[in-house]
Design an enzyme around this catalytic site. Structure first.
Site, mmCIF file in Angstrom:
data_model
loop_
_atom_site.group_PDB
_atom_site.id
_atom_site.type_symbol
_atom_site.label_atom_id
_atom_site.label_comp_id
_atom_site.label_asym_id
_atom_site.label_seq_id
_atom_site.Cartn_x
_atom_site.Cartn_y
_atom_site.Cartn_z
ATOM 1 N N HIS A 287 45.781 36.962 7.840
ATOM 2 C CA HIS A 287 46.488 37.888 8.366
ATOM 3 C C HIS A 287 46.688 37.555 9.884
ATOM 4 C CE1 HIS A 287 47.946 41.789 9.229
ATOM 5 N NE2 HIS A 287 46.949 42.517 9.004
ATOM 6 N N HIS A 326 57.821 33.068 5.867
ATOM 7 C CA HIS A 326 57.395 34.260 5.716
ATOM 8 C C HIS A 326 57.382 35.001 4.698
ATOM 9 C CE1 HIS A 326 56.566 38.524 6.917
ATOM 10 N NE2 HIS A 326 56.186 38.240 8.010
ATOM 11 N N ASP A 382 54.681 34.501 15.001
ATOM 12 C CA ASP A 382 53.405 33.828 15.388
ATOM 13 C C ASP A 382 53.678 32.465 15.759
ATOM 14 O OD1 ASP A 382 51.577 35.941 14.656
ATOM 15 O OD2 ASP A 382 51.632 35.255 12.564
HETATM 16 N N1 CMC Z 1 54.961 24.871 5.442
HETATM 17 C C1 CMC Z 1 55.288 24.157 4.527
HETATM 18 N N2 CMC Z 1 55.915 24.311 3.329
HETATM 19 C C2 CMC Z 1 55.986 25.840 3.113
HETATM 20 C C3 CMC Z 1 55.692 26.626 4.154
HETATM 21 C C4 CMC Z 1 55.014 26.281 5.345
HETATM 22 N N3 CMC Z 1 54.664 27.082 6.228
HETATM 23 N N4 CMC Z 1 55.804 27.980 3.756
HETATM 24 C C5 CMC Z 1 56.226 27.616 2.433
HETATM 25 N N5 CMC Z 1 56.474 26.485 2.293
HETATM 26 C C6 CMC Z 1 57.215 25.895 1.021
HETATM 27 C C7 CMC Z 1 56.208 25.766 -0.256
HETATM 28 O O1 CMC Z 1 55.591 24.781 -0.281
HETATM 29 C C8 CMC Z 1 57.471 26.077 -1.192
HETATM 30 O O2 CMC Z 1 57.945 24.865 -1.630
HETATM 31 P P1 CMC Z 1 58.213 24.232 -2.938
HETATM 32 O O3 CMC Z 1 59.549 25.277 -3.411
HETATM 33 O O4 CMC Z 1 58.863 22.844 -2.865
HETATM 34 O O5 CMC Z 1 57.132 24.351 -3.928
HETATM 35 C C9 CMC Z 1 58.404 26.927 -0.514
HETATM 36 O O6 CMC Z 1 58.258 26.831 0.880
HETATM 37 C C10 CMC Z 1 58.626 28.444 -0.847
HETATM 38 O O7 CMC Z 1 57.327 28.924 -0.524
HETATM 39 P P2 CMC Z 1 56.339 29.958 -0.959
HETATM 40 O O8 CMC Z 1 54.868 29.573 -1.178
HETATM 41 O O9 CMC Z 1 57.256 30.982 -1.937
HETATM 42 O O10 CMC Z 1 56.438 31.036 0.264
HETATM 43 P P3 CMC Z 1 55.219 32.383 0.389
HETATM 44 O O11 CMC Z 1 56.289 33.433 0.733
HETATM 45 O O12 CMC Z 1 54.362 32.568 -0.829
HETATM 46 O O13 CMC Z 1 54.835 31.920 1.707
HETATM 47 C C11 CMC Z 1 53.936 32.317 3.967
HETATM 48 C C12 CMC Z 1 54.825 32.786 2.958
HETATM 49 C C13 CMC Z 1 53.964 33.179 5.013
HETATM 50 C C14 CMC Z 1 52.295 32.530 3.353
HETATM 51 C C15 CMC Z 1 53.993 30.748 4.067
HETATM 52 O O14 CMC Z 1 55.336 30.551 4.616
HETATM 53 C C16 CMC Z 1 52.913 30.200 5.078
HETATM 54 O O15 CMC Z 1 51.846 29.799 4.704
HETATM 55 N N6 CMC Z 1 53.299 30.117 6.583
HETATM 56 C C17 CMC Z 1 52.523 29.532 7.658
HETATM 57 C C18 CMC Z 1 51.419 30.508 7.814
HETATM 58 C C19 CMC Z 1 52.301 31.546 8.888
HETATM 59 O O16 CMC Z 1 52.766 31.038 9.504
HETATM 60 N N7 CMC Z 1 52.002 32.892 8.516
HETATM 61 C C20 CMC Z 1 52.372 33.701 9.550
HETATM 62 C C21 CMC Z 1 53.379 34.719 8.778
HETATM 63 S S1 CMC Z 1 54.194 35.774 10.163
HETATM 64 C C22 CMC Z 1 52.611 37.049 10.108
HETATM 65 C C23 CMC Z 1 52.960 38.336 9.946
HETATM 66 O O17 CMC Z 1 54.029 38.837 9.446
HETATM 67 O O18 CMC Z 1 52.011 39.133 10.011
#
Ligand code: CMC
Length: 463
Positions: A287, A326, A382
């Site tokens: 978070h 995100h 972030d």
């Molecule tokens: N780095 C590398 N690849 C990524 C990342 C990343 N940060 N985020 C997503 N992907 C890839 C993922 O591997 C997938 O690839 P493929 O289609 O080849 O399998 C594709 O992008 C789609 O990802 P997803 O898993 O469907 O994305 P999600 O919506 O489940 O994840 C997230 C969202 C925020 C958890 C993720 O982007 C992440 O872990 N980011 C890094 C952590 C981060 O910066 N978090 C802060 C978010 S802002 C805080 C807030 O609003 O409170």
């Protein structure tokens, strides 16, 4: 058989539906062949309307299973609106971009709490009240002194915020409007002091008291960085960037910590305890900890020349690009767009830092490469907050504590909204029980002892 209490539902029990409204969902239970008409309101059905769906009269009835609340609305709220696909974030209907351009954080906090922007006299009174509640009881300092020198600031912030409830026991009078107001301003006023004191404790520095001549964000910078000077004068570009970051983080509807505040608040706990629960939830790396992870990533990359190799390892899925992507915003994070320009101002106002160069290079490369563009992996808020705090030489341990400062106005607004609702109930989810029923009680002498705790193994040290 369907119950009678469900206003618009009209299963007949013989497989037909008595009446079908336009705003309804017809569900057929294939176990019985019965059909049910469930009212739809705001594109939502009420989970309790499922309860009438039964095979036998004495069945409990159907439930919805949604362990992470990924598709469950837990409340109605008029505070924050998000349209993730369109990259829209609005507070009380006002776009975040307008608020960042025109307002201060304290004005936005007023908007969240009261539902509309203040008039000039209202803003003056609000600012006066908050400015004059920034001091904490001297006993809180003794309390902080009890922590180890390397205690995590979030642990200290969580404990001291919870402790405020013992200093203000009248906050338990939840219906008293004066107490509600006092708790609101005390929380918004004191959280920066508690966060800055936690940092000074970690650094072994004397606590710097609040300065009432300064604005909210200037005062926080002063409590963090004031040394021997009689008056701390922050760079206005840095103070404004921090104020904008505070606006951007003020509320984000029903996220994990806000849900924790509402859940604890629903039991009738005082607002300090409810907000402490929010801080506990924010403490988790999933978070509030992402900006800290950005810094770890930049340190791991080490130098600008390593950026292309690092991005290759991300594409091979060996690394994650922290501060990118995100869950809700799928086109852009509106908060990131706003803070980007201010980040440039902060870099100008602060000393050269090689990590900032790595961050800039990383962003440039990632935004050009098809792999990241096609997956909509853009920098989120972030990414920029992490690099701004780094430029200000704030240790990564403090990042989440700084996030908690503005989020306090969101938490308390959500708490105020929830506790003002007539007929509010304690939050109490259901479960699907998967364990044994009516098991034998084995005498201790007969037990084999092969039990394991479910989930990741938990082993007694030395066993
Ligand atoms: N780095 C590398 N690849 C990524 C990342 C990343 N940060 N985020 C997503 N992907 C890839 C993922 O591997 C997938 O690839 P493929 O289609 O080849 O399998 C594709 O992008 C789609 O990802 P997803 O898993 O469907 O994305 P999600 O919506 O489940 O994840 C997230 C969202 C925020 C958890 C993720 O982007 C992440 O872990 N980011 C890094 C952590 C981060 O910066 N978090 C802060 C978010 S802002 C805080 C807030 O609003 O409170």
């Amino acid at each position: 058989m369907p119950t009678e209490e469900t206003a618009k539902s009209a299963a007949t029990g013989d497989g037909s539906v008595a009446a079908t409204g336009e705003d309804s969902l017809t569900v057929t239970d294939n176990r019985t062949g019965r059909r049910y008409e469930l009212p739809i309101e705001s594109e939502t059905i009420k989970a309790m309307d499922l309860r009438q769906i039964k095979v036998h009269e004495d069945d409990f009835g159907m439930m919805a299973y949604d362990p992470a609340y990924t598709n469950t609305a837990s409340c109605t709220s008029a505070i924050t609106y998000i349209d993730g696909d369109a990259g829209v974030l609005q507070h009380r209907g006002i776009p975040i971009e307008r608020l960042c351009e025109k307002s201060t954080y304290l004005e936005v906090a007023y908007l969240l709490v009261f539902g509309e922007l203040p008039t000039r006299p209202q803003l003056e009174d609000w600012t006066y009240d908050i400015t004059h509640h920034t001091f904490v009881h001297e006993d809180i300092k003794k309390f902080l002194t009890g922590f180890r020198y390397d205690a995590h600031p979030m642990g200290m912030l969580l404990a001291t915020t919870g402790a405020l409830s013992t200093f203000y026991p009248d906050a338990k009078k939840l219906e008293d409007p004066v107490e509600r107001y006092l708790a609101t301003i005390r929380l918004i006023a004191k959280i920066p002091t508690l966060a800055a004191f936690s940092y000074r404790h970690n650094s072994g520095l004397p606590y710097a008291y609040p300065d009432n001549d300064l604005s909210y964000s200037e005062n926080f910078l002063s409590m963090m960085f004031k040394m021997t000077e009689t008056k701390y004068e922050p760079d206005p570009r840095v103070a404004r960037a921090l104020d904008v970051l505070f606006i951007l983080h003020a509320d984000h509807e029903q996220n994990c910590s806000t849900s924790a505040v509402r859940s604890v608040g629903s039991s009738g706990a005082d607002p300090y305890s409810a907000v402490a629960a929010g801080i506990a939830a924010l403490y988790g790396p999933l978070h509030g900890g992402a900006n800290e992870a950005v810094l770890k990533m930049l340190r791991h990359i080490e130098k600008v020349e390593n950026v292309p190799d690092f991005l290759e390892s991300v594409k091979r899925k060996e690394e994650k690009l922290m501060g990118f992507g995100h869950r809700v915003y799928k086109n852009h994070d509106p908060r990131a767009q706003v803070i980007k320009d201010h980040a440039g101002d902060v870099f100008e106002a602060t000393e050269y830092n090689p990590l900032i160069e790595i961050a800039t290079e990383l962003e440039r490369h990632a935004l050009e490469e098809e792999y990241f563009v096609s997956r909509k992996l853009f920098p989120n808020v972030d990414f920029y907050s992490g690099v701004i705090y780094e430029a200000l030489k704030i240790p990564p341990d403090m990042f989440t504590a700084i996030f908690a400062i503005p989020r306090t106005s969101g938490w308390i607004s959500q708490w105020l909204e929830m506790t003002a609702e007539p007929g509010g109930k304690i939050a109490r989810p259901r479960q699907i029980y998967t364990g044994a029923i009516d098991a034998e009680y084995e005498p201790i002498a007969d037990r084999s002892g092969g039990n394991t705790i479910s989930g990741p193994p938990a082993t007694r040290p030395g066993a």
